[in-house]
Design a protein around this motif. Structure first.
Motif, PDB file in Angstrom:
ATOM      1  N   ASN A  42     -17.584   3.637   4.218  1.00  0.00           N
ATOM      2  CA  ASN A  42     -16.713   3.607   5.398  1.00  0.00           C
ATOM      3  C   ASN A  42     -15.849   4.852   5.475  1.00  0.00           C
ATOM      4  OD1 ASN A  42     -16.985   0.621   6.284  1.00  0.00           O
ATOM      5  ND2 ASN A  42     -16.527   0.454   4.114  1.00  0.00           N
ATOM      6  N   VAL A  43     -15.283   5.055   6.655  1.00  0.00           N
ATOM      7  CA  VAL A  43     -14.224   6.032   6.874  1.00  0.00           C
ATOM      8  C   VAL A  43     -12.974   5.212   7.177  1.00  0.00           C
ATOM      9  CG1 VAL A  43     -13.378   7.853   8.394  1.00  0.00           C
ATOM     10  CG2 VAL A  43     -15.801   7.776   7.775  1.00  0.00           C
ATOM     11  N   TYR A  44     -11.863   5.520   6.502  1.00  0.00           N
ATOM     12  CA  TYR A  44     -10.608   4.804   6.713  1.00  0.00           C
ATOM     13  C   TYR A  44      -9.569   5.779   7.251  1.00  0.00           C
ATOM     14  CZ  TYR A  44     -12.523   1.257   3.526  1.00  0.00           C
ATOM     15  OH  TYR A  44     -13.303   0.301   2.919  1.00  0.00           O
ATOM     16  N   PHE A  45      -8.745   5.297   8.188  1.00  0.00           N
ATOM     17  CA  PHE A  45      -7.586   6.068   8.619  1.00  0.00           C
ATOM     18  C   PHE A  45      -6.356   5.205   8.373  1.00  0.00           C
ATOM     19  CE2 PHE A  45      -4.307   7.457  11.555  1.00  0.00           C
ATOM     20  CZ  PHE A  45      -4.196   8.769  11.130  1.00  0.00           C
ATOM     21  N   ASP A  46      -5.431   5.724   7.575  1.00  0.00           N
ATOM     22  CA  ASP A  46      -4.193   5.034   7.215  1.00  0.00           C
ATOM     23  C   ASP A  46      -3.030   5.751   7.902  1.00  0.00           C
ATOM     24  OD1 ASP A  46      -2.093   3.713   6.017  1.00  0.00           O
ATOM     25  OD2 ASP A  46      -2.517   4.437   3.994  1.00  0.00           O
ATOM     26  N   PRO A  47      -2.554   5.227   9.037  1.00  0.00           N
ATOM     27  CA  PRO A  47      -1.479   5.901   9.769  1.00  0.00           C
ATOM     28  C   PRO A  47      -0.139   5.838   9.050  1.00  0.00           C
ATOM     29  CG  PRO A  47      -2.044   3.832  10.834  1.00  0.00           C
ATOM     30  CD  PRO A  47      -2.987   4.007   9.684  1.00  0.00           C
ATOM     31  N   GLU A  48       0.684   6.839   9.306  1.00  0.00           N
ATOM     32  CA  GLU A  48       2.023   6.866   8.726  1.00  0.00           C
ATOM     33  C   GLU A  48       2.876   5.708   9.230  1.00  0.00           C
ATOM     34  OE1 GLU A  48       3.805  10.632   9.652  1.00  0.00           O
ATOM     35  OE2 GLU A  48       2.898  11.592   7.906  1.00  0.00           O
ATOM     36  N   LEU A  49       2.725   5.360  10.502  1.00  0.00           N
ATOM     37  CA  LEU A  49       3.553   4.311  11.094  1.00  0.00           C
ATOM     38  C   LEU A  49       3.107   2.941  10.595  1.00  0.00           C
ATOM     39  CD1 LEU A  49       3.832   5.614  14.757  1.00  0.00           C
ATOM     40  CD2 LEU A  49       5.514   5.795  12.919  1.00  0.00           C
ATOM     41  N   GLU A  51       3.673  -0.055  11.641  1.00  0.00           N
ATOM     42  CA  GLU A  51       3.236  -1.061  12.618  1.00  0.00           C
ATOM     43  C   GLU A  51       1.775  -0.895  13.052  1.00  0.00           C
ATOM     44  OE1 GLU A  51       5.654   2.133  14.622  1.00  0.00           O
ATOM     45  OE2 GLU A  51       6.060   0.734  13.016  1.00  0.00           O
ATOM     46  N   ARG A  52       1.195   0.260  12.790  1.00  0.00           N
ATOM     47  CA  ARG A  52      -0.222   0.479  13.124  1.00  0.00           C
ATOM     48  C   ARG A  52      -1.097   0.084  11.938  1.00  0.00           C
ATOM     49  NH1 ARG A  52       0.088   6.116  16.440  1.00  0.00           N
ATOM     50  NH2 ARG A  52       1.355   5.287  18.139  1.00  0.00           N
ATOM     51  N   PRO A  53      -2.256  -0.495  12.222  1.00  0.00           N
ATOM     52  CA  PRO A  53      -3.118  -0.935  11.116  1.00  0.00           C
ATOM     53  C   PRO A  53      -3.902   0.210  10.489  1.00  0.00           C
ATOM     54  CG  PRO A  53      -4.197  -1.379  13.194  1.00  0.00           C
ATOM     55  CD  PRO A  53      -2.817  -0.854  13.529  1.00  0.00           C
ATOM     56  N   VAL A  54      -4.313  -0.004   9.254  1.00  0.00           N
ATOM     57  CA  VAL A  54      -5.308   0.867   8.626  1.00  0.00           C
ATOM     58  C   VAL A  54      -6.618   0.570   9.370  1.00  0.00           C
ATOM     59  CG1 VAL A  54      -6.595   1.350   6.519  1.00  0.00           C
ATOM     60  CG2 VAL A  54      -4.151   0.811   6.389  1.00  0.00           C
ATOM     61  N   LEU A  55      -7.333   1.596   9.784  1.00  0.00           N
ATOM     62  CA  LEU A  55      -8.590   1.411  10.507  1.00  0.00           C
ATOM     63  C   LEU A  55      -9.766   1.710   9.589  1.00  0.00           C
ATOM     64  CD1 LEU A  55      -7.707   3.183  13.870  1.00  0.00           C
ATOM     65  CD2 LEU A  55      -7.713   0.723  13.398  1.00  0.00           C
ATOM     66  N   GLN A  84      -1.929  -4.427   9.080  1.00  0.00           N
ATOM     67  CA  GLN A  84      -1.012  -4.098  10.165  1.00  0.00           C
ATOM     68  C   GLN A  84       0.388  -4.566   9.795  1.00  0.00           C
ATOM     69  OE1 GLN A  84      -2.428  -4.978  14.013  1.00  0.00           O
ATOM     70  NE2 GLN A  84      -0.638  -4.164  15.027  1.00  0.00           N
ATOM     71  N   ASN A  85       1.388  -3.784  10.129  1.00  0.00           N
ATOM     72  CA  ASN A  85       2.791  -4.033   9.778  1.00  0.00           C
ATOM     73  C   ASN A  85       2.992  -4.122   8.263  1.00  0.00           C
ATOM     74  OD1 ASN A  85       3.821  -4.083  12.455  1.00  0.00           O
ATOM     75  ND2 ASN A  85       2.938  -6.112  12.701  1.00  0.00           N
ATOM     76  N   GLY A  86       2.055  -3.562   7.502  1.00  0.00           N
ATOM     77  CA  GLY A  86       2.178  -3.541   6.054  1.00  0.00           C
ATOM     78  C   GLY A  86       1.873  -4.865   5.378  1.00  0.00           C
ATOM     79  N   ALA A  87       1.417  -5.850   6.146  1.00  0.00           N
ATOM     80  CA  ALA A  87       1.174  -7.182   5.581  1.00  0.00           C
ATOM     81  C   ALA A  87      -0.319  -7.411   5.357  1.00  0.00           C
ATOM     82  CB  ALA A  87       1.717  -8.247   6.522  1.00  0.00           C
ATOM     83  N   ASP A  88      -0.631  -8.137   4.301  1.00  0.00           N
ATOM     84  CA  ASP A  88      -2.010  -8.550   4.069  1.00  0.00           C
ATOM     85  C   ASP A  88      -2.297  -9.735   4.986  1.00  0.00           C
ATOM     86  OD1 ASP A  88      -2.644  -6.671   2.083  1.00  0.00           O
ATOM     87  OD2 ASP A  88      -1.613  -7.875   0.575  1.00  0.00           O
ATOM     88  N   HIS A  89      -3.414  -9.688   5.651  1.00  0.00           N
ATOM     89  CA  HIS A  89      -3.817 -10.767   6.555  1.00  0.00           C
ATOM     90  C   HIS A  89      -5.326 -10.723   6.677  1.00  0.00           C
ATOM     91  CE1 HIS A  89      -4.494  -7.732   9.663  1.00  0.00           C
ATOM     92  NE2 HIS A  89      -3.323  -7.238   9.352  1.00  0.00           N
ATOM     93  N   GLU A  90      -5.890 -11.661   7.401  1.00  0.00           N
ATOM     94  CA  GLU A  90      -7.327 -11.645   7.614  1.00  0.00           C
ATOM     95  C   GLU A  90      -7.704 -10.359   8.343  1.00  0.00           C
ATOM     96  OE1 GLU A  90      -9.127 -15.106   9.342  1.00  0.00           O
ATOM     97  OE2 GLU A  90      -7.649 -16.408   8.404  1.00  0.00           O
ATOM     98  N   TYR A  91      -8.847  -9.810   7.983  1.00  0.00           N
ATOM     99  CA  TYR A  91      -9.313  -8.596   8.637  1.00  0.00           C
ATOM    100  C   TYR A  91      -9.702  -8.926  10.068  1.00  0.00           C
ATOM    101  CZ  TYR A  91      -9.739  -6.627   3.923  1.00  0.00           C
ATOM    102  OH  TYR A  91      -9.494  -6.183   2.664  1.00  0.00           O
ATOM    103  N   LEU A  92      -9.355  -8.044  10.972  1.00  0.00           N
ATOM    104  CA  LEU A  92      -9.645  -8.236  12.385  1.00  0.00           C
ATOM    105  C   LEU A  92     -10.586  -7.118  12.828  1.00  0.00           C
ATOM    106  CD1 LEU A  92      -9.035  -9.707  15.045  1.00  0.00           C
ATOM    107  CD2 LEU A  92      -7.059  -8.205  15.305  1.00  0.00           C
ATOM    108  N   THR A  93     -11.801  -7.486  13.221  1.00  0.00           N
ATOM    109  CA  THR A  93     -12.768  -6.491  13.684  1.00  0.00           C
ATOM    110  C   THR A  93     -12.746  -6.482  15.206  1.00  0.00           C
ATOM    111  OG1 THR A  93     -14.127  -6.838  11.736  1.00  0.00           O
ATOM    112  CG2 THR A  93     -15.185  -5.790  13.620  1.00  0.00           C
TER     113      THR A  93
END
Length: 115
Positions: A42-49, A51-55, A84-93
């Motif tokens: 995969n390619v991952y993008f981890d935004p600085e903000l 509130e935005r999710p890791v993609l 998203q928001n730094g919290a672990d949750h179910e992955y959302l595709t």
């Protein structure tokens, strides 16, 4: 938490390895600075903000990977949102815009593309 990575190796798929990691600017509907991880699956993008999710963009869904001017570009209509928001949750595709552009902040795009 701005300016800190949320990415963790626990987000990787089984037997997935990180090949390269660098600062980048993701340019899509909204520009976002963060970290780009080129991995074996995969390619991952981890935004600085926070509130935005890791993609996560799976290589099996990426088409037309290339370099245009100083950016890495690819087509992918699917992304998985993580932490998203730094919290672990179910992955959302989600279905997303098909065109993606990432501008490496320190390496040249050709170096990254040749990985």
């Amino acid at each position: 938490m701005a300016g800190r990575e949320r990415f963790s190796t626990i987000l990787l798929e089984e037997r997935e390895l990180i090949l390269e990691d660098f600062l980048a600017e993701y340019r899509n509907q909204q520009q976002s600075k963060g970290w780009l991880k080129i991995c074996t699956k995969n390619v991952y993008f981890d935004p600085e903000l926070l509130e935005r999710p890791v993609l996560r963009f799976p290589f099996t869904k990426i088409d037309n990977l290339g370099v245009v001017e100083n950016s890495i570009t690819f087509d992918c209509e699917m992304a998985t949102c993580l932490r998203q928001n730094g919290a672990d949750h179910e992955y959302l595709t989600l279905r997303c815009d098909s065109k993606h552009e990432v501008l490496p902040r320190f390496k040249g795009p050709r170096e990254v593309y040749e990985l």
